[in-house]
Design a protein around this motif. Structure first.
Motif, PDB file in Angstrom:
ATOM      1  N   ASP A 171      -1.186  16.051  62.926  1.00 28.49           N
ATOM      2  CA  ASP A 171      -2.214  16.097  63.789  1.00 28.49           C
ATOM      3  C   ASP A 171      -1.873  16.061  65.444  1.00 28.49           C
ATOM      4  O   ASP A 171      -2.891  15.901  66.192  1.00 28.49           O
ATOM      5  CB  ASP A 171      -3.248  14.902  63.429  1.00 28.49           C
TER       6      ASP A 171
ATOM      7  N   ASN B  92      -0.298  13.833  66.869  1.00 30.19           N
ATOM      8  CA  ASN B  92      -0.048  12.427  67.471  1.00 30.19           C
ATOM      9  C   ASN B  92       1.005  11.769  66.934  1.00 30.19           C
ATOM     10  O   ASN B  92       1.066  11.413  65.486  1.00 30.19           O
ATOM     11  CB  ASN B  92      -1.684  11.588  67.191  1.00 30.19           C
ATOM     12  N   THR B  93       1.912  11.576  67.822  1.00 27.07           N
ATOM     13  CA  THR B  93       3.520  10.856  67.254  1.00 27.07           C
ATOM     14  C   THR B  93       3.555   9.334  67.227  1.00 27.07           C
ATOM     15  O   THR B  93       4.380   8.953  66.673  1.00 27.07           O
ATOM     16  CB  THR B  93       4.386  11.356  68.146  1.00 27.07           C
TER      17      THR B  93
ATOM     18  N   ASN C 181      -2.005  13.280  58.548  1.00 29.47           N
ATOM     19  CA  ASN C 181      -1.599  12.412  59.767  1.00 29.47           C
ATOM     20  C   ASN C 181      -0.349  12.877  60.439  1.00 29.47           C
ATOM     21  O   ASN C 181      -0.094  12.566  61.549  1.00 29.47           O
ATOM     22  CB  ASN C 181      -1.483  11.016  59.357  1.00 29.47           C
ATOM     23  N   ALA C 182       0.537  13.616  59.482  1.00 29.80           N
ATOM     24  CA  ALA C 182       1.996  13.865  60.128  1.00 29.80           C
ATOM     25  C   ALA C 182       1.665  15.292  60.860  1.00 29.80           C
ATOM     26  O   ALA C 182       2.863  15.884  61.343  1.00 29.80           O
ATOM     27  CB  ALA C 182       2.805  13.973  59.168  1.00 29.80           C
TER      28      ALA C 182
ATOM     29  N   CYS D 297       5.199   9.734  61.115  1.00 31.50           N
ATOM     30  CA  CYS D 297       4.114   9.815  61.945  1.00 31.50           C
ATOM     31  C   CYS D 297       3.952  11.248  62.535  1.00 31.50           C
ATOM     32  O   CYS D 297       2.749  11.455  62.822  1.00 31.50           O
ATOM     33  CB  CYS D 297       4.487   8.965  62.999  1.00 31.50           C
ATOM     34  N   GLU D 298       4.949  11.948  62.463  1.00 31.41           N
ATOM     35  CA  GLU D 298       4.665  13.539  62.715  1.00 31.41           C
ATOM     36  C   GLU D 298       5.831  14.158  62.300  1.00 31.41           C
ATOM     37  O   GLU D 298       7.031  13.689  62.350  1.00 31.41           O
ATOM     38  CB  GLU D 298       4.545  13.485  64.374  1.00 31.41           C
TER      39      GLU D 298
ATOM     40  N   SER E  61      -1.012   6.929  63.839  1.00 29.87           N
ATOM     41  CA  SER E  61      -1.258   8.158  62.926  1.00 29.87           C
ATOM     42  C   SER E  61      -0.184   8.604  62.388  1.00 29.87           C
ATOM     43  O   SER E  61       0.561   9.403  62.426  1.00 29.87           O
ATOM     44  CB  SER E  61      -1.669   9.159  63.819  1.00 29.87           C
TER      45      SER E  61
HETATM   46 CA   LIG Z   1       0.426  11.911  63.516  1.00 34.34          CA
END
Ligand SMILES: [Ca+2]
Length: 219
Positions: free
Chosen positions: A94, A96-97, A91-92, A203-204, A101
């Motif tokens: 992908d 998407n910040t 998820n980090a 998250c990212e 996610s």
């Molecule tokens: Ca993400």
């Protein structure tokens, strides 16, 4: 009839003062062509050398720093909070910040870490972290490292320190490595106070850097 060295014959023909008008004109034209070829040869060779050695070094570097090297690369974490499909390590990476996610480690994990495999060695210069607005404390007291060895397969292998981040991360934190570091894996770990259990949530993770270059004179 006697034999004459061709080189002497050529010299004599160039120096001969009483040759015909047609011969003199031919000699003059040949000399002019030679002079033009000589003038053209020097810049052409210099240009070729510049293309061989300068262009291959500069072009890839200028573009690569704008690329997120971690995007969609394999990612791993020390434990799973729940369903990996919801809070898994990938998820980090992908793209998407948003908080919809993010990753999360297990509740009882006292040695939390996350890492991404860039699939090739790079010169890593910067790591950008994205945190969630709710429960921001889950991303705090961080150590960012770069290594050439898989941290799971070789947990004791040397890891180079990119940056430390004390305190709670903001929504976006741009962490520039103290110096560019060569490696394939970027690892983020959390310093747990007195072995307490804390989630690690990301998250990212955006990794910036340059591919390694070798000088190739053939291209
Ligand atoms: Ca993400």
């Amino acid at each position: 009839m006697h034999w004459m060295d061709p080189r002497r014959a050529l010299d004599r023909s160039r120096d001969a003062p009483n040759t015909s008008k047609e011969t003199n004109e031919s000699f003059r034209q040949t000399t002019q062509v030679e002079q033009r070829l000589t003038l053209l040869a020097e810049p052409t060779e210099m240009t070729s050398l510049a293309l061989l050695f300068v262009v291959p070094l500069l072009c890839p570097f200028s573009d690569s720093a704008e690329t997120n090297l971690a995007l969609n690369k394999p990612a791993f974490q020390s434990s799973e909070y729940g369903d990996p499909a919801v809070t898994g390590a990938e998820n980090a990476v992908d793209g998407n910040t948003n908080a919809t996610s993010c990753t999360a480690t297990a509740t009882n994990d006292t040695n939390t870490w996350w890492f991404v495999d860039l699939r090739a060695a790079y010169e890593v210069t910067q790591v950008i972290l994205w945190n969630r607005a709710n429960y921001p404390e889950r991303l705090r007291n961080l150590v960012v490292e770069v290594t050439s060895f898989n941290p799971v397969t070789y947990p004791a292998a040397y890891r180079k320190l990119c940056s430390r981040f004390p305190g709670i991360a903001g929504t976006q934190e741009n962490l520039t490595c103290d110096s560019p570091l060569i490696g394939r894996f970027v690892r983020i770990s959390k310093i747990h106070v007195h072995g307490t259990s804390e989630y690690l949530a990301l998250c990212e993770v955006d990794v910036r850097g340059n591919p390694l270059q070798t000088v190739d004179s053939k291209h």
